[in-house]
Design a protein around this motif. Structure first.
Motif, mmCIF file in Angstrom:
data_model
loop_
_atom_site.group_PDB
_atom_site.id
_atom_site.type_symbol
_atom_site.label_atom_id
_atom_site.label_comp_id
_atom_site.label_asym_id
_atom_site.label_seq_id
_atom_site.Cartn_x
_atom_site.Cartn_y
_atom_site.Cartn_z
ATOM 1 N N GLU A 104 70.866 127.038 75.906
ATOM 2 C CA GLU A 104 69.864 127.274 76.961
ATOM 3 C C GLU A 104 69.430 128.736 76.974
ATOM 4 O O GLU A 104 68.248 129.031 77.157
ATOM 5 C CB GLU A 104 70.409 126.868 78.324
ATOM 6 C CG GLU A 104 70.433 125.372 78.536
ATOM 7 C CD GLU A 104 71.059 124.947 79.858
ATOM 8 O OE1 GLU A 104 71.737 125.782 80.510
ATOM 9 O OE2 GLU A 104 70.869 123.786 80.241
ATOM 10 N N ARG A 105 70.380 129.631 76.798
ATOM 11 C CA ARG A 105 70.037 131.049 76.794
ATOM 12 C C ARG A 105 69.156 131.391 75.589
ATOM 13 O O ARG A 105 68.202 132.155 75.705
ATOM 14 C CB ARG A 105 71.291 131.907 76.814
ATOM 15 C CG ARG A 105 72.001 131.790 78.167
ATOM 16 C CD ARG A 105 73.231 132.601 78.246
ATOM 17 N NE ARG A 105 72.865 133.996 78.426
ATOM 18 C CZ ARG A 105 73.738 134.969 78.616
ATOM 19 N NH1 ARG A 105 75.013 134.703 78.653
ATOM 20 N NH2 ARG A 105 73.344 136.208 78.771
ATOM 21 N N LEU A 106 69.479 130.844 74.427
ATOM 22 C CA LEU A 106 68.674 131.135 73.239
ATOM 23 C C LEU A 106 67.275 130.519 73.338
ATOM 24 O O LEU A 106 66.290 131.162 72.977
ATOM 25 C CB LEU A 106 69.375 130.595 71.985
ATOM 26 C CG LEU A 106 70.591 131.374 71.529
ATOM 27 C CD1 LEU A 106 71.283 130.638 70.386
ATOM 28 C CD2 LEU A 106 70.223 132.777 71.121
ATOM 29 N N ILE A 107 67.207 129.305 73.825
ATOM 30 C CA ILE A 107 65.917 128.630 73.927
ATOM 31 C C ILE A 107 65.012 129.336 74.925
ATOM 32 O O ILE A 107 63.794 129.350 74.780
ATOM 33 C CB ILE A 107 66.126 127.143 74.288
ATOM 34 C CG1 ILE A 107 66.767 126.419 73.094
ATOM 35 C CG2 ILE A 107 64.819 126.470 74.690
ATOM 36 C CD1 ILE A 107 67.281 125.023 73.418
ATOM 37 N N SER A 108 65.593 129.973 75.947
ATOM 38 C CA SER A 108 64.774 130.616 76.972
ATOM 39 C C SER A 108 64.296 132.012 76.571
ATOM 40 O O SER A 108 63.582 132.645 77.335
ATOM 41 C CB SER A 108 65.549 130.697 78.287
ATOM 42 O OG SER A 108 66.612 131.616 78.168
ATOM 43 N N ILE A 109 64.667 132.475 75.401
ATOM 44 C CA ILE A 109 64.224 133.804 74.964
ATOM 45 C C ILE A 109 62.736 133.793 74.707
ATOM 46 O O ILE A 109 62.187 132.941 74.131
ATOM 47 C CB ILE A 109 64.977 134.265 73.693
ATOM 48 C CG1 ILE A 109 66.427 134.510 74.026
ATOM 49 C CG2 ILE A 109 64.342 135.504 73.088
ATOM 50 C CD1 ILE A 109 67.283 134.897 72.848
#
Length: 132
Positions: A127-132
């Motif tokens: 989720e953190r990577l996708i939200s970059i």
């Protein structure tokens, strides 16, 4: 187009951008749980001292653009390479930790709780990577 709020910004005198809010490090993980799976809700992206040094170097690079545009861009390129390397290493370590939590000697652990905790960890990272 909006009027510049900072006419001294050498990189974008016409379309200023709001300064990015500093990334606050996440709180330390909760105390160790009975399983070997790391807690999934968060993990620090960069330690605060490293984050602060990188931000300082970026500011120095940007502020040096007027006097030495090429040097400033070269410094920004070097900085980006370092950040990408740090993040790649961090993500590889995180993946290894998550994978080790649900694999033992390459045999899948079948305990639902272990798998649930591993899934939380994977979901958090993704989720953190996708939200970059």
């Amino acid at each position: 187009m909006t009027a510049p709020t900072d006419p001294t910004d050498p990189l974008d005198p016409i379309e200023p951008t709001a300064p990015a809010a500093p990334i606050e490090p996440t709180a330390p993980a909760a105390p160790a749980q009975p399983s070997s799976t790391p807690n999934g809700p968060s993990f620090p992206v960069l330690p605060k001292d490293v984050h602060d040094k990188l931000v300082q170097r970026l500011r120095y690079s940007v502020s040096g653009f007027v006097d030495s545009p090429r040097g400033a861009v070269e410094e920004a390129d070097t900085l980006l390479t370092e950040v990408v390397t740090r993040l790649t290493d961090l993500l590889a370590e995180r993946r290894a930790t998550l994978r080790a939590a649900w694999h033992e000697n390459d045999a899948a652990v079948s305990e639902t709780e272990e798998l649930r905790l591993a899934m939380r960890g994977y979901r958090n990272v993704l989720e953190r990577l996708i939200s970059i």
